[in-house]
Design a protein around this motif. Structure first.
Motif, PDB file in Angstrom:
ATOM      1  N   GLU A   1      17.598   9.425 -13.521  1.00  0.00           N
ATOM      2  CA  GLU A   1      17.467   8.334 -14.484  1.00  0.00           C
ATOM      3  C   GLU A   1      16.318   7.399 -14.131  1.00  0.00           C
ATOM      4  O   GLU A   1      16.155   6.364 -14.758  1.00  0.00           O
ATOM      5  CB  GLU A   1      18.773   7.519 -14.498  1.00  0.00           C
ATOM      6  CG  GLU A   1      19.992   8.283 -14.984  1.00  0.00           C
ATOM      7  CD  GLU A   1      19.992   8.438 -16.492  1.00  0.00           C
ATOM      8  OE1 GLU A   1      19.665   7.461 -17.193  1.00  0.00           O
ATOM      9  OE2 GLU A   1      20.291   9.531 -16.973  1.00  0.00           O
ATOM     10  N   LEU A   2      15.508   7.732 -13.126  1.00  0.00           N
ATOM     11  CA  LEU A   2      14.473   6.823 -12.658  1.00  0.00           C
ATOM     12  C   LEU A   2      13.159   7.067 -13.378  1.00  0.00           C
ATOM     13  O   LEU A   2      12.786   8.201 -13.655  1.00  0.00           O
ATOM     14  CB  LEU A   2      14.266   6.977 -11.149  1.00  0.00           C
ATOM     15  CG  LEU A   2      15.498   6.746 -10.265  1.00  0.00           C
ATOM     16  CD1 LEU A   2      15.130   6.962  -8.803  1.00  0.00           C
ATOM     17  CD2 LEU A   2      16.051   5.344 -10.476  1.00  0.00           C
ATOM     18  N   ARG A   3      12.415   5.950 -13.649  1.00  0.00           N
ATOM     19  CA  ARG A   3      11.120   6.024 -14.302  1.00  0.00           C
ATOM     20  C   ARG A   3      10.153   5.100 -13.589  1.00  0.00           C
ATOM     21  O   ARG A   3      10.514   4.008 -13.158  1.00  0.00           O
ATOM     22  CB  ARG A   3      11.227   5.600 -15.778  1.00  0.00           C
ATOM     23  CG  ARG A   3      12.101   6.512 -16.632  1.00  0.00           C
ATOM     24  CD  ARG A   3      11.425   7.851 -16.887  1.00  0.00           C
ATOM     25  NE  ARG A   3      12.204   8.692 -17.781  1.00  0.00           N
ATOM     26  CZ  ARG A   3      13.145   9.542 -17.394  1.00  0.00           C
ATOM     27  NH1 ARG A   3      13.436   9.637 -16.085  1.00  0.00           N
ATOM     28  NH2 ARG A   3      13.796  10.277 -18.272  1.00  0.00           N
ATOM     29  N   PHE A   4       8.873   5.546 -13.479  1.00  0.00           N
ATOM     30  CA  PHE A   4       7.845   4.658 -12.969  1.00  0.00           C
ATOM     31  C   PHE A   4       7.686   3.458 -13.894  1.00  0.00           C
ATOM     32  O   PHE A   4       7.673   3.587 -15.105  1.00  0.00           O
ATOM     33  CB  PHE A   4       6.487   5.379 -12.896  1.00  0.00           C
ATOM     34  CG  PHE A   4       6.410   6.445 -11.840  1.00  0.00           C
ATOM     35  CD1 PHE A   4       6.593   6.138 -10.499  1.00  0.00           C
ATOM     36  CD2 PHE A   4       6.122   7.751 -12.188  1.00  0.00           C
ATOM     37  CE1 PHE A   4       6.495   7.124  -9.529  1.00  0.00           C
ATOM     38  CE2 PHE A   4       6.013   8.735 -11.231  1.00  0.00           C
ATOM     39  CZ  PHE A   4       6.205   8.419  -9.895  1.00  0.00           C
ATOM     40  N   ARG A   5       7.539   2.279 -13.328  1.00  0.00           N
ATOM     41  CA  ARG A   5       7.223   1.090 -14.117  1.00  0.00           C
ATOM     42  C   ARG A   5       5.891   0.475 -13.667  1.00  0.00           C
ATOM     43  O   ARG A   5       5.398  -0.473 -14.262  1.00  0.00           O
ATOM     44  CB  ARG A   5       8.356   0.062 -13.989  1.00  0.00           C
ATOM     45  CG  ARG A   5       8.255  -1.100 -14.981  1.00  0.00           C
ATOM     46  CD  ARG A   5       9.540  -1.905 -15.035  1.00  0.00           C
ATOM     47  NE  ARG A   5       9.933  -2.417 -13.737  1.00  0.00           N
ATOM     48  CZ  ARG A   5       9.477  -3.559 -13.217  1.00  0.00           C
ATOM     49  NH1 ARG A   5       8.597  -4.285 -13.875  1.00  0.00           N
ATOM     50  NH2 ARG A   5       9.900  -3.972 -12.046  1.00  0.00           N
ATOM     51  N   SER A   6       5.309   1.018 -12.601  1.00  0.00           N
ATOM     52  CA  SER A   6       4.052   0.519 -12.065  1.00  0.00           C
ATOM     53  C   SER A   6       2.881   1.346 -12.585  1.00  0.00           C
ATOM     54  O   SER A   6       3.015   2.538 -12.846  1.00  0.00           O
ATOM     55  CB  SER A   6       4.083   0.583 -10.535  1.00  0.00           C
ATOM     56  OG  SER A   6       2.836   0.213  -9.993  1.00  0.00           O
ATOM     57  N   ASP A   7       1.731   0.703 -12.761  1.00  0.00           N
ATOM     58  CA  ASP A   7       0.526   1.432 -13.153  1.00  0.00           C
ATOM     59  C   ASP A   7       0.011   2.305 -12.011  1.00  0.00           C
ATOM     60  O   ASP A   7      -0.724   3.258 -12.246  1.00  0.00           O
ATOM     61  CB  ASP A   7      -0.577   0.459 -13.577  1.00  0.00           C
ATOM     62  CG  ASP A   7      -0.234  -0.253 -14.874  1.00  0.00           C
ATOM     63  OD1 ASP A   7       0.506   0.328 -15.687  1.00  0.00           O
ATOM     64  OD2 ASP A   7      -0.697  -1.389 -15.055  1.00  0.00           O
ATOM     65  N   GLY A   8       0.365   1.969 -10.777  1.00  0.00           N
ATOM     66  CA  GLY A   8      -0.098   2.754  -9.648  1.00  0.00           C
ATOM     67  C   GLY A   8       0.259   2.086  -8.329  1.00  0.00           C
ATOM     68  O   GLY A   8       0.887   1.032  -8.302  1.00  0.00           O
ATOM     69  N   TYR A   9      -0.112   2.733  -7.248  1.00  0.00           N
ATOM     70  CA  TYR A   9       0.142   2.148  -5.935  1.00  0.00           C
ATOM     71  C   TYR A   9      -1.063   2.396  -5.037  1.00  0.00           C
ATOM     72  O   TYR A   9      -1.855   3.317  -5.233  1.00  0.00           O
ATOM     73  CB  TYR A   9       1.418   2.719  -5.309  1.00  0.00           C
ATOM     74  CG  TYR A   9       1.330   4.160  -4.856  1.00  0.00           C
ATOM     75  CD1 TYR A   9       1.055   4.475  -3.530  1.00  0.00           C
ATOM     76  CD2 TYR A   9       1.524   5.202  -5.755  1.00  0.00           C
ATOM     77  CE1 TYR A   9       0.968   5.792  -3.125  1.00  0.00           C
ATOM     78  CE2 TYR A   9       1.443   6.514  -5.348  1.00  0.00           C
ATOM     79  CZ  TYR A   9       1.167   6.812  -4.029  1.00  0.00           C
ATOM     80  OH  TYR A   9       1.074   8.115  -3.624  1.00  0.00           O
ATOM     81  N   LEU A  10      -1.213   1.534  -4.043  1.00  0.00           N
ATOM     82  CA  LEU A  10      -2.367   1.546  -3.157  1.00  0.00           C
ATOM     83  C   LEU A  10      -1.947   1.936  -1.753  1.00  0.00           C
ATOM     84  O   LEU A  10      -0.922   1.466  -1.245  1.00  0.00           O
ATOM     85  CB  LEU A  10      -3.029   0.166  -3.143  1.00  0.00           C
ATOM     86  CG  LEU A  10      -4.219  -0.004  -2.189  1.00  0.00           C
ATOM     87  CD1 LEU A  10      -5.410   0.834  -2.661  1.00  0.00           C
ATOM     88  CD2 LEU A  10      -4.608  -1.482  -2.092  1.00  0.00           C
ATOM     89  N   GLN A  11      -2.741   2.802  -1.130  1.00  0.00           N
ATOM     90  CA  GLN A  11      -2.589   3.115   0.283  1.00  0.00           C
ATOM     91  C   GLN A  11      -3.888   2.767   1.004  1.00  0.00           C
ATOM     92  O   GLN A  11      -4.981   2.940   0.445  1.00  0.00           O
ATOM     93  CB  GLN A  11      -2.269   4.592   0.496  1.00  0.00           C
ATOM     94  CG  GLN A  11      -0.918   5.011  -0.066  1.00  0.00           C
ATOM     95  CD  GLN A  11      -0.631   6.479   0.220  1.00  0.00           C
ATOM     96  OE1 GLN A  11      -1.306   7.357  -0.287  1.00  0.00           O
ATOM     97  NE2 GLN A  11       0.366   6.719   1.049  1.00  0.00           N
ATOM     98  N   VAL A  12      -3.775   2.278   2.227  1.00  0.00           N
ATOM     99  CA  VAL A  12      -4.934   1.976   3.061  1.00  0.00           C
ATOM    100  C   VAL A  12      -4.897   2.902   4.262  1.00  0.00           C
ATOM    101  O   VAL A  12      -3.878   2.988   4.957  1.00  0.00           O
ATOM    102  CB  VAL A  12      -4.938   0.499   3.509  1.00  0.00           C
ATOM    103  CG1 VAL A  12      -6.119   0.244   4.449  1.00  0.00           C
ATOM    104  CG2 VAL A  12      -5.007  -0.424   2.301  1.00  0.00           C
TER     105      VAL A  12
END
Length: 208
Positions: free
Chosen positions: A187-198
């Motif tokens: 039942e899970l959906r992305f709500r973020s436009d993206g994520y950042l890794q360093v």
């Protein structure tokens, strides 16, 4: 042919040949990657949560080739990170608090050395794809577009060897309507436009 001419020709033939110009660089590297969180929601937006990826070591390989203009190189970048994902306030499934997964990056772009050489300070930019691959086959893998921007320094050791230090930011775009790590009735959906890794990394560049 007189003796003087013969001696000059013989001396020229015995001189060591100049080293071939190196055009390709191969750089295995090891690093450490830190990640931001990803906002998600249940179907129907009845609840919000966040997924956190565990900070962990990474490793990979960069292939570079000199371009016609001095100081510019093309780059093919591949990296791998073994990590885990966990929810702040809930479970992925009954009894499952986190999911072990591997994050792969395959990207293409280039390097630019402001001094016009093949070593020293540089900036980098590559574009490609991120693959999120859970170890548990019950959960789906995901492929998303990704962009990496960064910089670093290559220390000159020999004509064929450099020490490369990198610091890059890797941004993975997410489809806000896409599902995330489903197992059966997810039942899970992305709500973020993206994520950042360093990612901070180091490796040796072997030039051919």
């Amino acid at each position: 042919m007189n003796l003087r001419t013969f001696t000059a020709v013989l001396f020229a033939l015995t001189l060591p040949a100049p080293p071939a110009v190196a055009e390709v660089g191969l750089s295995p590297f090891a690093g450490f990657r830190m990640s931001s969180s990803v906002d998600i929601e249940t179907a129907g937006a009845s609840a919000d949560d966040q997924i956190h990826f565990r900070d962990s070591p990474s490793q990979g390989l960069a292939l570079n080739f000199d371009l016609a203009e001095p100081g510019k190189q093309g780059e093919l970048y591949f990296s791998r990170q073994s990590t885990s994902a966990r929810l702040d306030n809930g479970l992925f499934a009954p009894g499952i608090e986190s999911i072990d997964l591997t994050i792969y990056q395959l990207q293409f772009g280039g390097l630019y050395f402001p001094g016009g050489k093949s070593y020293g300070g540089f900036v980098s930019g590559v574009l490609g794809v991120t693959r999120l691959e859970p170890e548990d086959s019950r959960y789906d893998s995901h492929h998303r577009a990704a962009l990496s921007l960064g910089g670093g320094y290559q220390f000159f050791l020999t004509e064929q060897l450099r020490l490369r230090l990198d610091l890059r930011g890797v941004y993975t775009a997410l489809n806000s309507g896409g599902s995330v790590f489903c197992s059966g009735g997810c039942e899970l959906r992305f709500r973020s436009d993206g994520y950042l890794q360093v990612e901070a990394g180091a490796g040796f560049v072997m030039r051919f």
